[in-house]
Motif scaffolding. Structure first.
Motif, PDB file in Angstrom:
ATOM      1  N   ARG A 361     -32.522   0.255  21.122  1.00  0.00           N
ATOM      2  CA  ARG A 361     -32.935   1.509  21.724  1.00  0.00           C
ATOM      3  C   ARG A 361     -34.362   1.435  22.263  1.00  0.00           C
ATOM      4  O   ARG A 361     -34.691   1.932  23.343  1.00  0.00           O
ATOM      5  CB  ARG A 361     -32.795   2.637  20.678  1.00  0.00           C
ATOM      6  N   ASN A 378     -28.484  11.177  31.172  1.00  0.00           N
ATOM      7  CA  ASN A 378     -27.366  10.952  30.240  1.00  0.00           C
ATOM      8  C   ASN A 378     -27.668   9.810  29.289  1.00  0.00           C
ATOM      9  O   ASN A 378     -27.333   9.865  28.095  1.00  0.00           O
ATOM     10  CB  ASN A 378     -26.096  10.658  31.028  1.00  0.00           C
ATOM     11  N   LEU A 379     -28.291   8.756  29.795  1.00  0.00           N
ATOM     12  CA  LEU A 379     -28.626   7.617  28.936  1.00  0.00           C
ATOM     13  C   LEU A 379     -29.677   8.015  27.916  1.00  0.00           C
ATOM     14  O   LEU A 379     -29.591   7.637  26.738  1.00  0.00           O
ATOM     15  CB  LEU A 379     -29.104   6.448  29.802  1.00  0.00           C
ATOM     16  N   THR A 381     -30.161  10.971  26.763  1.00  0.00           N
ATOM     17  CA  THR A 381     -29.493  11.853  25.787  1.00  0.00           C
ATOM     18  C   THR A 381     -28.699  11.038  24.763  1.00  0.00           C
ATOM     19  O   THR A 381     -28.719  11.315  23.552  1.00  0.00           O
ATOM     20  CB  THR A 381     -28.561  12.820  26.513  1.00  0.00           C
ATOM     21  N   ALA A 382     -27.964  10.019  25.231  1.00  0.00           N
ATOM     22  CA  ALA A 382     -27.204   9.173  24.306  1.00  0.00           C
ATOM     23  C   ALA A 382     -28.129   8.437  23.358  1.00  0.00           C
ATOM     24  O   ALA A 382     -27.835   8.286  22.158  1.00  0.00           O
ATOM     25  CB  ALA A 382     -26.354   8.178  25.106  1.00  0.00           C
ATOM     26  N   GLU A 385     -29.366  10.888  20.777  1.00  0.00           N
ATOM     27  CA  GLU A 385     -28.313  11.145  19.788  1.00  0.00           C
ATOM     28  C   GLU A 385     -28.184   9.978  18.817  1.00  0.00           C
ATOM     29  O   GLU A 385     -27.979  10.160  17.620  1.00  0.00           O
ATOM     30  CB  GLU A 385     -26.985  11.381  20.498  1.00  0.00           C
ATOM     31  N   GLN A 386     -28.338   8.729  19.325  1.00  0.00           N
ATOM     32  CA  GLN A 386     -28.288   7.558  18.448  1.00  0.00           C
ATOM     33  C   GLN A 386     -29.420   7.610  17.434  1.00  0.00           C
ATOM     34  O   GLN A 386     -29.232   7.329  16.244  1.00  0.00           O
ATOM     35  CB  GLN A 386     -28.359   6.285  19.284  1.00  0.00           C
ATOM     36  N   LEU A 417     -21.387   5.166  19.077  1.00  0.00           N
ATOM     37  CA  LEU A 417     -22.494   5.323  20.037  1.00  0.00           C
ATOM     38  C   LEU A 417     -23.059   3.966  20.463  1.00  0.00           C
ATOM     39  O   LEU A 417     -23.307   3.700  21.636  1.00  0.00           O
ATOM     40  CB  LEU A 417     -23.597   6.177  19.415  1.00  0.00           C
ATOM     41  N   THR A 421     -20.598   4.271  23.744  1.00  0.00           N
ATOM     42  CA  THR A 421     -21.237   5.296  24.580  1.00  0.00           C
ATOM     43  C   THR A 421     -22.483   4.785  25.291  1.00  0.00           C
ATOM     44  O   THR A 421     -22.628   4.895  26.512  1.00  0.00           O
ATOM     45  CB  THR A 421     -21.562   6.512  23.711  1.00  0.00           C
ATOM     46  N   VAL A 422     -23.429   4.212  24.496  1.00  0.00           N
ATOM     47  CA  VAL A 422     -24.699   3.757  25.091  1.00  0.00           C
ATOM     48  C   VAL A 422     -24.469   2.626  26.098  1.00  0.00           C
ATOM     49  O   VAL A 422     -25.007   2.663  27.218  1.00  0.00           O
ATOM     50  CB  VAL A 422     -25.678   3.353  23.976  1.00  0.00           C
ATOM     51  N   THR A 425     -22.910   4.171  29.270  1.00  0.00           N
ATOM     52  CA  THR A 425     -23.881   4.964  30.030  1.00  0.00           C
ATOM     53  C   THR A 425     -24.904   4.060  30.712  1.00  0.00           C
ATOM     54  O   THR A 425     -25.344   4.324  31.843  1.00  0.00           O
ATOM     55  CB  THR A 425     -24.579   5.947  29.097  1.00  0.00           C
TER      56      THR A 425
END
Length: 812
Positions: A361, A378-379, A381-382, A385-386, A417, A421-422, A425
């Protein structure tokens, strides 16, 4: 024989019946009718009557139940309830509630606090600290167990410590010895006890009984006793704990809330520290990126310092002007190089993620376009969230085991995630960058013909400066957040505080004694009611009028009250009730008989002592007092006693007439006290006397007597005594059955009546004898106030004459 009494019918109270002439009487079909369907409330009425009959049994059960409940309360410990209140903070660590890096929504919600209160990480330390896993049988022995502890492997159970001088013996309550030794030694090591009370503490004691549980089992029991009362929208949680010892319960609840506050503070500190470490790592990474960007710009400027410059110059006082096409080309070139550089950085991060199995991250957030470009929202935000899920997973692991559903669910969401997801994204944003770069390259190629002479070093210098500016902005932002996190860590306060501590009550909060006593009384009452109904149902003796009408199919001719029962009614009133009862019986049997045949009636009963002789005598007296010429035949050749009852000669009688030894005139004996009544006694007792009832002389006698007398009443032996009653009933053609309350067996009566049904006999109905005119029989009573009375008689001088004596002789 029966001990019933012959109840006289007063001449002054005679109700005259017309036996000759008058209105025609409807013929009676005869036989027993089919039992009518019982009314809906018949069973209810019988149940109520049964309860009234067994009221003393029910009262005894209730008294025994109350006494048993009172004794049970002696063995039930009182229940004390203590209360405490805790408050949950809803603000963050900042001065205004939102200025810190850790806000309230990052901590546990209300349900999370309740789950944490019930977690074993809170309860187990309390159980071990207060030694709640050991329970002495006597409260006075509780001081011995203050230092009682157990090893991880211990044997729970009920133990008894016996002290004899300087020696002790530890044994299970079942009688199995565990160990013995000196009082000064440690006690219970073989079963995992860590206990050494000492000689002084055990002085004066002979035996100490106690129970030991495993700490986890004790924690589970304690967990069930805790009641939480959260208030919606309020930061307060009310805790209630109950137990048999008020002081120990209060100490337990206070230790519980203190342990909860300590664990909550520790959890809060761990969360703040974890966040501070994350921010510090990101700040160091941004510092390294800034240093690298500055070093690249420095090296480039040193390298190009001696080369001729290509920047446009300006004379002092004159504004520097440039070509708009140059500005657009330069801006596009810089953007293309920035896009290319950031795209390659993103591709390297994705390549590293494929090799290591997870996205870094901090590496993604250090790329300027990801941190600043709106298309990367969006990235970002992901990634946020991670970070939040990583923080939440660490908090949950501090509170729960890895197998807890909350931990498993959070770990799976975090893995999804990281792996799905990550990366997805990131690839989406990378494709967008590629499209931007391709578009800009197309624009550069279109304007490149005019600007090919611009040195590449000018573009590189601008790119490096832009990179340094982005790194500076990133570093400043992370440095500020890390400083706030360090400040929050240094000044972290618990989100939970104790508002009200538990106080030991002086009186039990719930007095279970009345509940136990009331429950025992209700249980005893229910048992007594059920027992009374069961006894009543299995009782085959006659007790209720519906047994005669519904079970036996008999019409109730009348009810004879029990004169032996003492109650509110006087003797005169009870005798008046009996007189009215036989008047009703007289009317019913008269109008039930066939008017086209002479009236003759046999009276019998299923068994002895049912009162058939009393009923026959009093019915004959009632007919005689009404003016009818009445013949009473004592057909009980086995035990007949009517001769003694009415004071006439016992011989000759029916036996002598049937045997041919006497004439009819010789066996008829007028009763002096009753002019209209004639008695035919049974006669001499003979072994073969019942056989005489089977001769043709008996029906001939009945026919002849019925033609000479208005009424012929025959007292027969019981139906269960032999064929005598059947022979007499067949001779008269009519039969009335006497049923005595509490004495007649209804099953035997049903069996005997089935035999009667096969004979040419009309069963007129049943006379119910020895009835207490209460309950279901209260409607068969008569108004004593409306009884008929004679005017007082006087002599010639007007003086009242003495009342004539009544015949009230007992019969056997």
């Amino acid at each position: 024989m029966s001990a019933d009494r012959v109840h006289p019918v007063l001449a002054s109270g005679t109700a005259v019946d017309t036996y000759r002439g008058g209105a025609a009487v409807q013929p009676w079909t005869g036989g027993r009718e089919a039992p009518p369907p019982p009314p809906p409330d018949a069973k209810v009425g019988r149940y109520l009557a049964a309860l009234n009959r067994f009221k003393w049994l029910i009262a005894a059960f209730v008294l025994l139940g109350g006494a048993g409940g009172y004794v049970a309360t002696r063995f039930v410990d009182p229940e004390y309830e203590v209360q405490a209140t805790i408050m949950m903070e809803t603000m963050g660590n900042g001065a205004n509630g939102s200025g810190g890096p850790t806000l309230s929504n990052e901590m546990l919600k209300a349900q999370g606090w309740q789950d944490m209160l019930r977690s074993y990480s809170i309860i187990d330390p309390i159980v071990n600290q207060l030694a709640l896993f050991v329970e002495p049988a006597r409260q006075a022995d509780s001081t011995l167990f203050r230092s009682f502890r157990v090893a991880p492997r211990m044997k729970p159970g009920d133990y008894v410590l016996t002290i004899s001088g300087a020696r002790y013996t530890l044994a299970l309550k079942a009688g199995i010895d565990v160990e013995s030794g000196n009082v000064a030694d440690s006690i219970g090591r073989p079963v995992g006890f860590q206990w050494q009370p000492g000689v002084r503490a055990l002085a004066g004691r002979k035996s100490v009984a106690f129970r030991v549980q495993t700490p986890r089992e004790t924690s589970s029991d304690l967990r069930k006793k805790l009641r939480l009362q959260p208030t919606e929208g309020s930061p307060l949680i009310f805790l209630n704990l109950s137990g048999p010892n008020s002081e120990r319960t209060a100490a337990t609840l206070n230790a519980w809330v203190q342990q909860f506050v300590a664990v909550a503070k520790s959890t809060k500190t761990k969360n703040v520290t974890s966040l501070s470490r994350i921010l510090e790592g990101r700040r160091q990474y941004a510092a390294e990126n800034l240093a690298a960007a500055e070093e690249s710009l420095k090296q480039f400027q040193v390298k190009t310092a001696t080369e001729p410059g290509e920047r446009p110059s300006a004379i002092a006082g004159i504004e520097l002007t440039t070509n708009p096409a140059f500005d657009a080309f330069f801006r596009d070139k810089v953007l293309v190089e920035n896009y290319r550089h950031d795209r390659e950085s993103i591709q390297r991060v994705l390549a590293q993620a494929n090799d290591t199995g997870g996205m870094t991250r901090e590496a993604l957030l250090s790329i300027p376009l990801i941190a600043t470009d709106p298309a990367a929202e969006n990235l970002r935000t992901a990634l946020k969230e991670q970070a939040d899920r990583e923080t939440n997973l660490r908090r949950l692991r501090d509170t729960f085991m890895d197998e807890n559903p909350l931990v498993v669910r959070e770990r799976e969401a975090l893995a999804n995630l990281r792996s799905v997801t990550v990366p997805a994204t990131t690839r989406e944003f990378l494709a967008q960058l590629q499209r931007r770069e391709d578009q800009l390259r197309g624009n550069i190629d279109l304007s490149g013909r005019d600007l090919r002479g611009i040195p590449a070093r000018t573009i590189e210098e601008q790119r490096l400066k832009r990179q340094v500016e982005a790194a500076v902005d990133m570093y400043r932002s992370l440095d500020m957040e890390a400083s706030k996190a360090r400040l929050a860590e240094a000044s972290a306060l618990s989100d939970v505080s104790v508002m009200d501590s538990a106080v030991a009550p002086l009186k039990p909060n719930r007095n279970t004694a009345p509940v136990i006593i009331l429950g025992a009384v209700i249980a005893a009452l229910g048992l007594a009611v059920v027992l009374a109904i069961i006894i009543d149902q299995v009782d085959s003796r006659f007790r209720y009028p519906e047994q005669a009408s519904n079970d036996l199919g008999l019409f109730v001719l009348g009810v004879v009250p029990d004169l032996q029962v003492k109650g509110k009614r006087s003797t005169m009133e009870r005798e008046a009730q009996a007189v009215e009862a036989f008047r009703s019986i007289r009317m019913n049997v008269r109008y039930a008989a066939n008017p086209n045949r002479p009236f003759a009636l046999t009276i019998s009963s299923p068994g002895p002592n049912d009162g058939k002789s009393m009923a026959a005598s009093n019915l004959a007296l009632s007919f005689a007092e009404s003016g009818a010429r009445t013949l009473l035949i004592d057909g009980d050749l086995r035990r007949g006693e009517l001769a003694r009852t009415f004071g006439v000669a016992e011989r000759p009688g029916l036996v002598e007439f049937l045997d041919g030894a006497a004439l009819i005139a010789e066996v008829l004996h007028p009763v002096t006290a009753h002019p209209n009544l004639t008695l035919m006694p049974a006669g001499a007792r003979r072994r073969r006397a019942p056989e005489l009832l089977a001769t043709p002389r008996l029906p001939q006698l009945i026919v002849q007597m019925a033609s000479e007398f208005d009424v012929v009443v025959v007292d027969s032996p019981p139906l269960g005594a032999g064929f005598d009653a059947y022979a007499l009933a067949t001779a008269t053609g009519n039969l009335a059955v006497v049923l005595r309350a509490g004495a007649t067996d209804t099953k035997m009566a049903r069996a005997k009546l089935e035999v009667v049904d096969s004979l040419p006999v009309t069963v007129m109905g049943a006379v119910l004898n020895s009835i207490a005119l209460t309950g279901p029989y209260r409607y068969y009573s008569y108004y004593h106030e409306y009884a008929a009375h004679d005017a007082p008689a006087t002599d010639r001088l007007g003086r009242p004459e003495p009342e004539a004596a009544r015949l009230t002789q007992e019969i056997g």
